[in-house]
Design an enzyme around this catalytic site. Structure first.
Site, PDB file in Angstrom:
ATOM      1  N   GLU A 236      16.050 -18.177 161.695  1.00  0.00           N
ATOM      2  CA  GLU A 236      14.847 -17.357 161.511  1.00  0.00           C
ATOM      3  C   GLU A 236      14.160 -17.101 162.851  1.00  0.00           C
ATOM      4  O   GLU A 236      13.653 -16.012 163.108  1.00  0.00           O
ATOM      5  CB  GLU A 236      13.881 -18.045 160.550  1.00  0.00           C
TER       6      GLU A 236
ATOM      7  N   HIS B 269      25.341  -1.572 152.465  1.00  0.00           N
ATOM      8  CA  HIS B 269      24.080  -1.570 151.678  1.00  0.00           C
ATOM      9  C   HIS B 269      23.824  -2.926 151.040  1.00  0.00           C
ATOM     10  O   HIS B 269      23.155  -3.011 150.011  1.00  0.00           O
ATOM     11  CB  HIS B 269      24.100  -0.498 150.580  1.00  0.00           C
TER      12      HIS B 269
ATOM     13  N   LYS C  98      14.160 -29.162 150.350  1.00  0.00           N
ATOM     14  CA  LYS C  98      14.403 -27.995 151.188  1.00  0.00           C
ATOM     15  C   LYS C  98      15.212 -28.286 152.449  1.00  0.00           C
ATOM     16  O   LYS C  98      15.054 -29.313 153.077  1.00  0.00           O
ATOM     17  CB  LYS C  98      13.069 -27.358 151.623  1.00  0.00           C
TER      18      LYS C  98
END
Ligand code: ARG
Length: 462
Positions: free
Chosen positions: A290, A156, A283
């Site tokens: 992705e 979870h 960044k």
């Protein structure tokens, strides 16, 4: 444009229809397989006397030339010639005249395209099997490289129990092994020659399918011409196997995206596999991961396309089937690229052992092992569960770990528990205590790692 095979037609085909119905823009990719199948067919026709040996030789030689023309970009593709089969046959006729007009004896584009797709899929499947193996290799190398590293294991996405990093890597090796053997099962099932099914019913000519089977290296001959000319199950199975790999990779990618965040800091992704932001100078984005996650959606979509395509089609060939190709090609190209990226990324990424060690003791990863220790000491499992639950609550109240609790707390649960218990609590202790087969216990993982190493070494020797 005038009809290519048009004896029964009077008018020409509407140009808009030609553009609508063409497949040459994408099925040219089948040229090598189409030519291989035509060569086998021509040789067989000579064996049974439908061609002379010289005619077959001339056809084979011309097909070779056509192949090299295609490969060197000298071959002209034209929409009005519809598909790769027609292009090659037309080029043959332009070269050989009447001899070229004999190649299509005893076959149809229906069994031809089915055969081409099988030959193409067989090669594509072998490529994927090799790429999956390479990712497995990268995973096993990573497992070896991170032999003692402990990670928090999650269920979870909540901290659950400690696991060895090598156990983690081998989990994906196992998933991919199911994918790999699924592909091999598919390869075995599809290993039947369609050619000879002709349009749908076979042929009255004395063809020898066994000869073509042997030449093209199929294990068996497809037994029913209606089935063989319309069967696309193998494409669906293949793309399902690809989709399943995509789903496995996407879960892994998601994990690493999360693990490389500042919040987690478990992983350092190599600069070469990350991209910057056009506005935020600090960044470092995990775009490759992705896109692996994102591209798996395409493969799942391709599977869906194929299933919907064949649903409700009557026997035998229907032109709908022409639409199978782009889905299969896209699924293959997309997934092959994902596998290549995954292997490189797994090889280049590094865990951050310090960052992991700093926070490994957070989250009571040792609580379940402590409970099992109480069970071994004779306490019923449910009572042990409750007792440890209470200890965890105490820890939370005090802001400490199970290792920090004083002996009285343990002895209050069960007199005499305290001295030994400190060898059980703590993440390292808890990890060492695992012993069941297939568990994350160091001995068990070592067994699995050896098994994987042997498997890969044997594979490399073959
Ligand atoms: N381009 C067609 C396909 O990919 C080849 C078979 C065409 N057969 C036919 N009878 N029109 O399915």
């Amino acid at each position: 444009m005038h009809k290519t095979w048009g004896g029964r037609f009077q008018g020409d085909t509407d140009q808009r229809v030609e553009e609508f119905t063409e497949s040459i823009s994408f099925d040219r990719r089948l040229y090598a397989h189409d030519i291989a199948a035509s060569m086998a067919h021509a040789r067989m026709l000579a064996e049974v006397g439908l061609l002379t040996a010289e005619e077959a030789e001339a056809i084979v030689a011309a097909l070779q030339t056509i192949r090299s023309e295609i490969e060197t970009g000298q071959f002209a593709f034209r929409v009005e010639l519809e598909d790769i089969h027609t292009h090659i046959e037309r080029a043959l006729i332009e070269r050989l005249g009447d001899v070229g007009r004999k190649l299509h004896t005893g076959r149809s584009r229906n069994d031809q395209v089915a055969t081409d797709m099988k030959l193409w899929t067989r090669d594509a499947l072998d490529t994927i099997v090799g790429l999956v193996r390479d990712v497995q290799r990268a995973l096993v190398e990573a497992a070896e490289r991170h032999a003692d590293l402990i990670l928090p294991g999650y269920t979870h996405l909540q901290r659950a129990q400690p696991i060895l990093a090598s156990h983690y890597f081998l989990a994906y090796a196992e998933k991919l092994e199911r994918d790999r053997t699924r592909l091999l099962d598919c390869r075995d099932r599809m290993d039947e020659l369609p050619l000879g099914a002709a349009a749908l019913a076979g042929t009255s000519l004395p063809i020898d399918r066994e000869s073509v089977r042997k030449q093209l290296g199929f294990a068996r001959i497809a037994a029913n011409s209606l089935d063989a000319s319309s069967d696309r199950d193998f494409l669906i199975e293949f793309v399902f196997a690809l989709a399943m790999i995509g789903v496995h990779l996407s879960g892994w990618a998601e994990e690493w995206i999360v693990w490389s965040t500042v919040e987690f800091r478990f992983l350092d992704l190599p600069d070469a596999f990350c991209t910057g932001s056009s506005i935020m100078p600090h960044k470092k984005n995990p775009d490759v991961l992705e896109l692996i996650r994102g591209k798996s959606a395409r493969v799942v979509g391709d599977l869906h396309r194929l299933l919907v395509l064949v649903k409700g089609l009557p026997l035998a060939y229907n032109r709908d089937l022409q639409e199978d190709k782009q889905a299969v090609f896209d699924a293959f190209d997309t997934l092959a690229a994902c596998l290549r990226m995954a292997a490189s990324l797994i090889r280049a990424a590094r865990f951050r052992p310090e960052a992991l060690a700093e926070r490994l003791e957070d989250g009571f990863l040792d609580a379940t092992t402590l409970m099992e220790h109480l069970v071994l000491a004779g306490m019923p499992m449910r009572s042990a569960h409750e007792a440890v639950g209470k200890l965890v609550r105490k820890c939370e109240e005090r802001g400490c770990r199970l290792t920090d609790l004083p002996p009285e707390e343990y002895d209050a649960i069960r007199p005499g528990l305290s001295p030994g218990v400190y060898h059980i609590v703590g993440v390292r202790n808890a990890l060492r205590a695992f012993r069941s087969l297939g568990s994350t216990g160091p001995e068990q993982v070592a067994v699995q790692l050896r098994r994987w190493r042997e498997r890969l070494d044997t594979d490399a020797r073959m």
